[in-house]
Scaffold this motif. Structure first.
Motif, PDB file in Angstrom:
ATOM      1  N   PHE A  97      27.514  -8.659 -18.915  1.00 25.33           N
ATOM      2  CA  PHE A  97      26.328  -9.329 -18.733  1.00 25.33           C
ATOM      3  C   PHE A  97      25.301  -8.876 -19.495  1.00 25.33           C
ATOM      4  O   PHE A  97      24.479  -9.758 -20.484  1.00 25.33           O
ATOM      5  N   LYS A  98      25.319  -7.520 -19.880  1.00 24.30           N
ATOM      6  CA  LYS A  98      24.162  -6.988 -20.738  1.00 24.30           C
ATOM      7  C   LYS A  98      24.729  -7.052 -22.230  1.00 24.30           C
ATOM      8  O   LYS A  98      23.874  -7.351 -23.209  1.00 24.30           O
ATOM      9  N   VAL A  99      25.955  -7.008 -22.587  1.00 24.43           N
ATOM     10  CA  VAL A  99      26.193  -7.151 -23.819  1.00 24.43           C
ATOM     11  C   VAL A  99      26.086  -8.604 -24.378  1.00 24.43           C
ATOM     12  O   VAL A  99      25.442  -8.857 -25.341  1.00 24.43           O
ATOM     13  N   SER A 117      15.791  -1.694 -23.511  1.00 29.38           N
ATOM     14  CA  SER A 117      16.524  -1.957 -22.095  1.00 29.38           C
ATOM     15  C   SER A 117      15.857  -0.590 -21.229  1.00 29.38           C
ATOM     16  O   SER A 117      15.679   0.299 -21.419  1.00 29.38           O
ATOM     17  N   SER A 118      15.534  -1.097 -20.038  1.00 31.06           N
ATOM     18  CA  SER A 118      15.338  -0.458 -18.850  1.00 31.06           C
ATOM     19  C   SER A 118      16.459   0.348 -18.369  1.00 31.06           C
ATOM     20  O   SER A 118      16.158   0.904 -17.265  1.00 31.06           O
ATOM     21  N   VAL A 126      26.799   0.530 -25.991  1.00 31.26           N
ATOM     22  CA  VAL A 126      27.821  -0.576 -25.389  1.00 31.26           C
ATOM     23  C   VAL A 126      26.790  -1.968 -25.362  1.00 31.26           C
ATOM     24  O   VAL A 126      27.225  -2.719 -25.685  1.00 31.26           O
ATOM     25  N   MET A 127      25.457  -1.737 -25.106  1.00 32.34           N
ATOM     26  CA  MET A 127      24.729  -2.947 -25.076  1.00 32.34           C
ATOM     27  C   MET A 127      24.503  -3.516 -26.474  1.00 32.34           C
ATOM     28  O   MET A 127      24.447  -4.789 -26.532  1.00 32.34           O
ATOM     29  N   GLN A 128      24.645  -2.853 -27.407  1.00 27.48           N
ATOM     30  CA  GLN A 128      24.029  -3.273 -28.787  1.00 27.48           C
ATOM     31  C   GLN A 128      25.270  -3.659 -29.425  1.00 27.48           C
ATOM     32  O   GLN A 128      25.233  -4.321 -30.633  1.00 27.48           O
ATOM     33  N   ALA A 156      18.668   6.349 -28.092  1.00 27.27           N
ATOM     34  CA  ALA A 156      19.065   5.690 -29.136  1.00 27.27           C
ATOM     35  C   ALA A 156      20.519   5.333 -28.901  1.00 27.27           C
ATOM     36  O   ALA A 156      21.351   6.019 -28.173  1.00 27.27           O
ATOM     37  N   GLY A 157      21.197   4.113 -29.425  1.00 25.78           N
ATOM     38  CA  GLY A 157      22.562   3.833 -29.312  1.00 25.78           C
ATOM     39  C   GLY A 157      23.254   4.313 -30.600  1.00 25.78           C
ATOM     40  O   GLY A 157      22.431   4.774 -31.537  1.00 25.78           O
TER      41      GLY A 157
END
Length: 183
Positions: A97-99, A117-118, A126-128, A156-157
């Motif tokens: 979902f987040k990706v 993102s919270s 992962v999300m980015q 940070a990612g």
């Protein structure tokens, strides 16, 4: 990303308890907020939360331009993100979902926006991962409730730029948050 761009327009994606609390804080600090959430009764629940939180925010102290009148709501996420200087995402903690959500937000926001993102359960890397502009994505994880507790964790990612981390920290500091960045 424009260096030092002032953040005035915030989009809240997901208006559950955390998103609503962020919205209340941003409004109290004089920012323009456009919130979006597809859940039934999301707008009514958001406004009810903000009204209840406003009493506490008055005690803490409102910024000179702090007002609930700067809140807009739409179920159209693209519309909510169209003019956002910063997006504060508060969606479900599910990887797939987040990706997808981050890829959709990345496509809908101005390229010089920060997408925060919270999340506390997934890494920004992962999300980015499906974003075209991943350098502007960062975790801005609040201590709860965000409108009351002045702490935020900035993470940070793998593809987040140092400039985004600096801008996020400067922004959160400007609204009264404290905390240190995490690599």
């Amino acid at each position: 990303m424009a260096k030092g761009k002032e953040i005035q327009n915030v989009a809240i994606v997901g208006t559950g308890v955390i998103g609503a609390s962020w919205a209340a804080l941003y409004l109290a600090r004089g920012l323009n907020v456009v919130a979006t959430d597809p859940a039934p009764n999301a707008e009514a629940n958001l406004r009810k939360f903000i009204d209840a939180a406003w009493k506490d925010l008055n005690v803490i102290g409102l910024s000179p331009n702090g007002t609930r009148e700067h809140l807009q709501f739409t179920t159209d996420m693209k519309k909510a993100l169209a003019n956002a200087d910063l997006v504060q995402e508060n969606g479900p903690e599910r990887k797939d979902f987040k990706v997808k959500l981050f890829a959709d937000m990345d496509a809908a926001t101005p390229k010089d926006s920060i997408i925060a993102s919270s999340s506390s359960g997934l890494t920004m890397s992962v999300m980015q991962s499906a974003c075209k502009y991943p350098e502007r994505c960062v975790i801005g994880h609040p201590f709860n409730p965000p409108h009351m507790v002045p702490l935020v964790e900035v993470v940070a990612g793998a593809k987040t730029s140092p400039e985004t981390v600096e801008r996020a920290i400067a922004f959160y500091t400007s609204i009264g948050k404290k905390g240190d960045p995490r690599p």
